[in-house]
Scaffold this motif. Structure first.
Motif, PDB file in Angstrom:
ATOM      1  N   LYS A 582      34.811  37.275  28.898  1.00 27.60           N
ATOM      2  CA  LYS A 582      34.769  38.219  30.012  1.00 27.60           C
ATOM      3  C   LYS A 582      34.514  37.453  31.297  1.00 27.60           C
ATOM      4  N   ALA A 583      34.914  38.060  32.399  1.00 24.07           N
ATOM      5  CA  ALA A 583      34.801  37.404  33.698  1.00 24.07           C
ATOM      6  C   ALA A 583      33.360  37.436  34.180  1.00 24.07           C
ATOM      7  N   PRO A 584      32.899  36.347  34.783  1.00 24.43           N
ATOM      8  CA  PRO A 584      31.578  36.391  35.407  1.00 24.43           C
ATOM      9  C   PRO A 584      31.672  37.164  36.716  1.00 24.43           C
ATOM     10  N   LEU A 585      30.558  37.663  37.175  1.00 25.95           N
ATOM     11  CA  LEU A 585      30.562  38.291  38.489  1.00 25.95           C
ATOM     12  C   LEU A 585      30.734  37.237  39.576  1.00 25.95           C
ATOM     13  N   THR A 586      30.173  36.057  39.334  1.00 22.55           N
ATOM     14  CA  THR A 586      30.264  34.990  40.332  1.00 22.55           C
ATOM     15  C   THR A 586      30.383  33.626  39.672  1.00 22.55           C
ATOM     16  N   MET A 587      30.966  32.688  40.431  1.00 18.54           N
ATOM     17  CA  MET A 587      30.830  31.247  40.183  1.00 18.54           C
ATOM     18  C   MET A 587      30.250  30.681  41.467  1.00 18.54           C
ATOM     19  N   GLN A 588      29.291  29.761  41.339  1.00 21.22           N
ATOM     20  CA  GLN A 588      28.629  29.286  42.543  1.00 21.22           C
ATOM     21  C   GLN A 588      28.120  27.868  42.345  1.00 21.22           C
ATOM     22  N   ASN A 589      28.304  27.041  43.364  1.00 18.61           N
ATOM     23  CA  ASN A 589      27.596  25.780  43.455  1.00 18.61           C
ATOM     24  C   ASN A 589      26.859  25.758  44.796  1.00 18.61           C
ATOM     25  N   LYS A 590      26.425  24.606  45.254  1.00 20.59           N
ATOM     26  CA  LYS A 590      25.644  24.582  46.496  1.00 20.59           C
ATOM     27  C   LYS A 590      26.510  24.738  47.740  1.00 20.59           C
ATOM     28  N   PHE A 591      27.857  24.727  47.556  1.00 19.13           N
ATOM     29  CA  PHE A 591      28.763  24.829  48.701  1.00 19.13           C
ATOM     30  C   PHE A 591      29.517  26.159  48.752  1.00 19.13           C
ATOM     31  N   LEU A 592      29.964  26.643  47.609  1.00 17.78           N
ATOM     32  CA  LEU A 592      30.833  27.814  47.549  1.00 17.78           C
ATOM     33  C   LEU A 592      30.292  28.860  46.596  1.00 17.78           C
ATOM     34  N   LYS A 593      30.661  30.088  46.888  1.00 18.66           N
ATOM     35  CA  LYS A 593      30.407  31.196  45.979  1.00 18.66           C
ATOM     36  C   LYS A 593      31.700  31.975  45.828  1.00 18.66           C
ATOM     37  N   VAL A 594      32.078  32.226  44.578  1.00 19.23           N
ATOM     38  CA  VAL A 594      33.318  32.912  44.266  1.00 19.23           C
ATOM     39  C   VAL A 594      32.973  34.142  43.430  1.00 19.23           C
ATOM     40  N   THR A 595      33.517  35.277  43.809  1.00 20.82           N
ATOM     41  CA  THR A 595      33.274  36.479  43.013  1.00 20.82           C
ATOM     42  C   THR A 595      34.577  36.981  42.414  1.00 20.82           C
ATOM     43  N   PHE A 596      34.424  37.713  41.314  1.00 21.95           N
ATOM     44  CA  PHE A 596      35.566  38.268  40.582  1.00 21.95           C
ATOM     45  C   PHE A 596      35.372  39.770  40.413  1.00 21.95           C
ATOM     46  N   ASP A 597      36.486  40.438  40.312  1.00 21.67           N
ATOM     47  CA  ASP A 597      36.485  41.854  39.989  1.00 21.67           C
ATOM     48  C   ASP A 597      36.400  41.973  38.468  1.00 21.67           C
ATOM     49  N   PRO A 598      35.296  42.464  37.935  1.00 25.56           N
ATOM     50  CA  PRO A 598      35.165  42.505  36.465  1.00 25.56           C
ATOM     51  C   PRO A 598      36.185  43.411  35.797  1.00 25.56           C
ATOM     52  N   ALA A 599      36.734  44.344  36.539  1.00 27.47           N
ATOM     53  CA  ALA A 599      37.706  45.268  35.947  1.00 27.47           C
ATOM     54  C   ALA A 599      39.079  44.621  35.780  1.00 27.47           C
ATOM     55  N   THR A 600      39.432  43.711  36.682  1.00 30.04           N
ATOM     56  CA  THR A 600      40.759  43.095  36.627  1.00 30.04           C
ATOM     57  C   THR A 600      40.730  41.631  36.217  1.00 30.04           C
ATOM     58  N   GLY A 601      39.584  40.968  36.349  1.00 29.42           N
ATOM     59  CA  GLY A 601      39.504  39.541  36.077  1.00 29.42           C
ATOM     60  C   GLY A 601      40.055  38.688  37.205  1.00 29.42           C
ATOM     61  N   LEU A 602      40.320  39.292  38.358  1.00 32.82           N
ATOM     62  CA  LEU A 602      40.920  38.572  39.485  1.00 32.82           C
ATOM     63  C   LEU A 602      39.865  38.226  40.522  1.00 32.82           C
ATOM     64  N   LEU A 603      40.179  37.224  41.340  1.00 30.82           N
ATOM     65  CA  LEU A 603      39.310  36.862  42.454  1.00 30.82           C
ATOM     66  C   LEU A 603      39.108  38.058  43.375  1.00 30.82           C
ATOM     67  N   SER A 604      37.891  38.159  43.949  1.00 23.99           N
ATOM     68  CA  SER A 604      37.634  39.241  44.899  1.00 23.99           C
ATOM     69  C   SER A 604      37.044  38.745  46.210  1.00 23.99           C
ATOM     70  N   SER A 605      36.362  37.583  46.225  1.00 20.30           N
ATOM     71  CA  SER A 605      35.843  37.060  47.492  1.00 20.30           C
ATOM     72  C   SER A 605      35.567  35.577  47.379  1.00 20.30           C
ATOM     73  N   LEU A 606      35.478  34.951  48.549  1.00 18.63           N
ATOM     74  CA  LEU A 606      35.159  33.525  48.639  1.00 18.63           C
ATOM     75  C   LEU A 606      34.177  33.351  49.780  1.00 18.63           C
ATOM     76  N   SER A 607      33.065  32.623  49.527  1.00 18.08           N
ATOM     77  CA  SER A 607      32.042  32.406  50.543  1.00 18.08           C
ATOM     78  C   SER A 607      31.726  30.930  50.680  1.00 18.08           C
ATOM     79  N   ASN A 608      31.559  30.497  51.922  1.00 17.29           N
ATOM     80  CA  ASN A 608      31.087  29.148  52.224  1.00 17.29           C
ATOM     81  C   ASN A 608      29.593  29.258  52.487  1.00 17.29           C
TER      82      ASN A 608
END
Length: 987
Positions: A582-608
């Motif tokens: 299943k898709a995580p809600l987020t992937m994150q390191n000290k530089f970036l944060k990436v979120t996914f839509d759990p319903a579709t498994g697709l990217l939903s946002s990107l943060s610096n």
């Protein structure tokens, strides 16, 4: 040492004489502008330019074209063309001929006896045989990287210079056949010292407008950063593409009537031919500013029987000029592009100014040549990777010294790879517009070149490391195949970095163990993880590998040097945890944060996280239904050249993705499966400031009888207002605007294809707050069709030929030959404020072009092995890129340094930078340096170019460039490339 220095200086002085011209005791030959025929100032002068256009591969391979083989495909034999032309030129001193492709002339020259060589040299010295353009090939302008273009030009120009001296130096660039024209190419030609540039193809709407305003000849200002006239280039658009006027083609492949001048014959036609020619000349002159016009008398592979051409042109000149006695004001003469250019310069007039480029190119309302930006994506990737291999090979040949070429592993060379890469730059090679068997031949040549370089690399690393243990290269790591890492319990990995700054690189090695120890050159442990191999990769590799897992860790490599890692299997460890379904809600390191839509498994946002920026970001795959040529508006299908979807809305492949997730301290992955033929890994490494999208596409299904053009589309909430940005051959960035051209009022007839542009290394969209940059791993086409969106075309599989000569559909098969081609690649995404974006995407793009080379040795390193080495005394400043380090002669090295930022692009780095050449290398002593032109075929101090005046206000003259602090302290200004020949001593 003093004795050696004296010898080196003497040898360098002799070398300098050979580059700058013939020795002074030989009478200067009369060539170039001095050899031009006289013209008539009060008449319309028609410059006939006899020429042949010889593709370095297209419908036939390079070998087949040269020898005249496979004439069932196309009747063409280059060796016979050159034989015939040389014979015909000797018959009349007024006759002229130009030749362009050095790759073919080099072959022919090697086969000639001394008598023929003497004749040809005389023809060259008298300006009767003139070399134009002079590169190894006539390169493509959309899909080539500037570094490879400079290399192939240098190869051809050096051959001409070594063979013919100053009379072999071309003065005019000649790109009559490429399908659109890049601003960076014009900048390169200007910096190489060319006085002018002629081409044949431009958009039909642009041409119509320029004909009306007499702007078919213009001044191209090809850089926003380099002060004029450094990158200014006079540019002429030829009247008939590169063909002769209608009715005046006299090759054996033509059907036009010869001039029949026997008055006793019933079909005597001199009067008709003269009248038709006069009308043609007068009609053409209406679109040009001066009393000089040019006519290209030749075409593809013509002049195999040159007598046909010259016999009729002799008559044409005699009979047309004979009308002058009756009051005609037309003067016809044999000429060359440089002689024509000289007359335009003498006109002392002003010329329209252009600052953008000539993309995209269309020859009709629904015929946009934007498909080849992506055609043959696997070949495009292989060419880009081969460029990286060539630069590494060149560097190690210099750093390792003579033993690199002949050492413990035999004789190696860089020349084979250099020539293969040069051929691959041809406008029907990396462009993807050749027949399939020719594409296979280009790939074979690159593979052969790399095999020669591998010997050289092994030898060089043996010299530098002190270890002659055999090294292995794993060329299929992108699909996790490497027999050594899969089977070895202990091995070492050498990482060579071709960049002049340290790199951090994520390595993924196919393994079958579940836990490993990794140590660096200092014996320090390196954090690593073992993760299960994805099902998509297992399916892609087929039977070529057996690895169940991948070993993932980060490496650090010194500038222009290598480091060594030791890898050992740890016993009795449990297998890595399986991916989570299943898709995580987020992937994150000290530089970036990436979120996914759990319903579709697709990217939903990107943060610096560093800049506290965040955007909405969704990404998915779509395909355009390729036109089959049965549309009501036009019968034009999509093909190798043409991109023409039959509707403006692409089909989504899947609205959701099946996913698996891998997360650990080294890497986080979301593995997305969209369909049986499309998958992707969204990947974030612990130390990365960029998000990686590793896509796998194919075999593209065509059972529904629909050709498909597959894109990856990024949709954001960035307010773009119709603007987006693409690079030009990997260097300067150009602003694009949807449904708009800077130099004419566009009537848009293809809302998708008409907005596509070449993306060589990066593209981006931005607003005042945020910039999303996409860095590619090969040349691709792309656009922003709706605001906030950026799409990259990844793959094309088509079922119809687009009727542009290749005569087969772009329907590449896989290795088995039955299914379509599967292609894998990467897109790297960065999110930054616009004013600091270049600080991130320029070095990132360079790191994709020049990638670390991995080599492997079985077992532990030998005790005496030097585990780390840097060829530089210190890393170069961030603004400086080391473009070329290449052996020139036994005691001289060709060096190119470039400032890799545009003016005003970066607050931190868009400033002049000074580099000391003597303090550059760690194992080479620089005894002296002389600056050369960018093409390395003349000394910079002797380089002079014709001046041209723009008709629009050019502003104040540029300030005089300040002198370098010393001969060995050189200053680079934004976007400047400086080329030096170094005298060196290998310490």
């Amino acid at each position: 040492m003093a004795a050696y220095q004296y010898t080196a200086v003497l040898v360098f002085s002799l070398l300098q004489a050979s580059v700058s011209g013939f020795p002074t005791n030989i009478r200067d030959p009369v060539c170039g502008y001095k050899s031009c025929p006289a013209t008539q100032p009060s008449m319309l002068n028609v410059h006939l330019v006899p020429h042949t256009h010889d593709d370095v591969g297209w419908l036939k391979t390079v070998d087949q074209y040269y020898y005249g083989d496979r004439n069932d495909i196309q009747h063409a034999g280059v060796q016979y063309i050159l034989d015939s032309v040389v014979e015909e030129l000797q018959k009349d001193p007024s006759r002229r001929f130009i030749y362009v492709e050095s790759a073919f002339f080099y072959r022919w020259w090697k086969q000639q006896n001394q008598a023929t060589r003497s004749i040809v040299t005389q023809l060259v010295n008298e300006g009767r045989l003139e070399f134009i353009n002079g590169g190894w090939c006539m390169s493509d302008e959309a899909t080539t990287h500037y570094s490879a273009v400079i290399d192939q030009m240098t190869l051809g120009l050096r051959f001409l210079n070594d063979t013919f001296g100053p009379c072999g130096r071309p003065r005019v660039a000649w790109h009559i056949d490429p399908f659109g024209h890049a601003r960076e190419h014009a900048s390169i030609f200007a910096q190489m010292g060319y006085d002018g540039f002629f081409f044949g193809r431009l958009d039909y709407q642009d041409k119509d407008r320029r004909k009306k305003t007499k702007e078919l000849e213009l001044l191209w200002r090809a850089s926003e950063s380099l002060s004029a006239p450094t990158a200014d280039l006079f540019t002429g658009i030829l009247p008939n593409g590169y063909n002769p006027p209608d009715g005046f083609c006299w090759d054996q492949s033509c059907e036009d009537a010869p001039i029949r001048d026997d008055p006793d014959l019933e079909d005597f036609n001199v009067d008709d031919m003269v009248q038709m020619f006069l009308e043609t000349a007068h009609n053409q002159s209406k679109f040009y500013k001066s009393n000089h016009i040019i006519m290209t008398m030749g075409s593809d592979f013509q002049y195999e029987n040159a007598n046909l051409w010259y016999k009729n042109m002799d008559k044409l000149i005699r009979y047309v000029n004979g009308q002058q006695a009756a009051g005609s004001r037309v003067n016809v003469l044999y000429s060359t592009p440089s002689c024509y250019l000289q007359e335009l310069h003498r006109a002392n007039t002003t010329w329209a100014l252009k600052t953008d480029d000539f993309f995209p190119y269309a020859d009709d309302a629904h015929d946009f040549w934007t498909g080849y930006f992506t055609s043959r994506p696997a070949l495009k990737r292989y060419e880009r990777l081969s460029n990286s291999h060539l630069q590494t090979c060149n560097q190690l040949e210099v750093l390792g010294g003579p033993k690199s070429r002949s050492g413990p592993f035999g004789k190696g060379d860089s020349d084979t790879m250099r020539k293969a890469m040069a051929v691959a730059q041809h406008h029907d090679a990396v462009s993807g517009t050749e027949k399939q068997h020719v594409a296979n031949d280009y790939a074979r040549r690159l593979a052969t070149g790399w095999a020669h370089c591998q010997v050289l690399v092994r030898n060089s690393l043996a010299v530098l490391s002190g270890s002659d243990a055999r090294r292995f290269f794993c060329e299929n790591l992108n699909i996790s195949v490497c027999s050594l890492t899969e089977t070895s319990k202990m091995f070492t990995m050498n990482v060579y970095n071709p960049l002049a700054r340290p790199v951090s690189w994520s390595v993924r090695l196919p393994v079958n163990g579940s836990a490993y120890s990794v140590t660096d050159a200092q014996g320090k442990p390196v954090t690593n993880e073992v993760i299960p191999l994805s099902k998509a990769t297992m399916a892609l590799r087929g039977q070529r590998g057996s690895a169940l897992n991948e070993l993932v860790f980060q490496v650090q490599a010194p500038p222009l040097g290598y480091t060594t890692y030791s890898i050992s299997l740890l016993q009795n460890r449990p297998p890595p945890p399986p991916p989570r379904p299943k898709a995580p809600l987020t992937m994150q390191n000290k530089f970036l944060k990436v979120t996914f839509d759990p319903a579709t498994g697709l990217l939903s946002s990107l943060s610096n996280l560093e800049t506290k920026q965040s955007i909405k970001l969704s990404q998915n795959f779509y395909w355009y239904n390729a036109s089959a040529g049965n549309n009501e508006e036009s019968d034009q299908p999509s093909g190798a050249y043409i991109f023409r979807p039959n509707c403006s809305t692409p089909f989504i492949i899947s609205k959701t993705a099946k996913i698996q997730t891998v997360q650990n301290g080294v890497v986080q992955e979301v593995r997305q499966w969209f369909s049986p033929w499309v998958s992707q890994v969204v990947r974030l490494y612990a130390e990365s400031r960029e998000l990686e999208l590793e896509w796998t596409v194919g075999p593209v299904p065509v059972e529904d009888a629909l050709g498909k053009e597959v894109i990856s589309r990024l949709d954001t909430d960035i307010n773009t207002s119709g603007y987006f940005y693409t690079d030009s051959n990997g260097r300067e960035v150009l602003e694009r605007r949807r449904d708009y051209r800077p130099t004419w009022d566009l009537l848009q007839s293809e809302p998708i294809a008409g907005n596509y542009y070449p993306i060589n290394s990066r593209a981006f969209i931005k607003d005042k707050e945020s910039q999303l940059t996409v860095v590619t791993d090969r040349s691709q086409g792309g656009s922003s069709i709706v605001d906030g969106s950026l799409e990259i075309m990844l793959h094309r599989r088509l079922l119809y030929d687009d009727v542009r000569g290749v005569a087969e559909p772009l329907n590449e098969t896989g290795e088995a030959g039955a299914e379509g081609l599967v292609v894998r690649g990467r897109l790297l995404l960065t999110l930054t404020p616009p004013d600091t974006a270049a600080d991130a995407h320029r070095p990132l793009a360079q790191a994709q072009v020049l990638q670390p080379l991995l080599s492997f040795q079985k077992g532990p390193a030998q005790p005496s092995t030097r585990l780390q080495f840097s060829g530089l005394q210190a890393a170069l400043p961030p603004a400086v890129h080391l473009l070329t380090v290449s052996q020139w002669d036994y005691d001289s090295v060709l060096l190119r340094l470039e400032h890799q930022y545009q003016s005003k692009e970066s607050k931190a780095f868009s400033q002049p930078v000074t580099v000391n050449l003597q303090k550059l290398f760690s194992n080479l002593e620089v005894l002296g340096a002389t600056e050369m032109s960018l093409g390395a075929n003349q000394w910079k101090s002797e380089m002079s170019r014709l001046d041209w005046r723009p008709s629009s206000d050019a502003g104040a003259p540029p300030p005089k460039r300040p002198a370098d602090p010393s001969s060995l302290d050189v200053t680079l200004h934004p976007m400047e490339i400086r080329t030096f020949l170094l005298r060196v001593w290998q310490s």
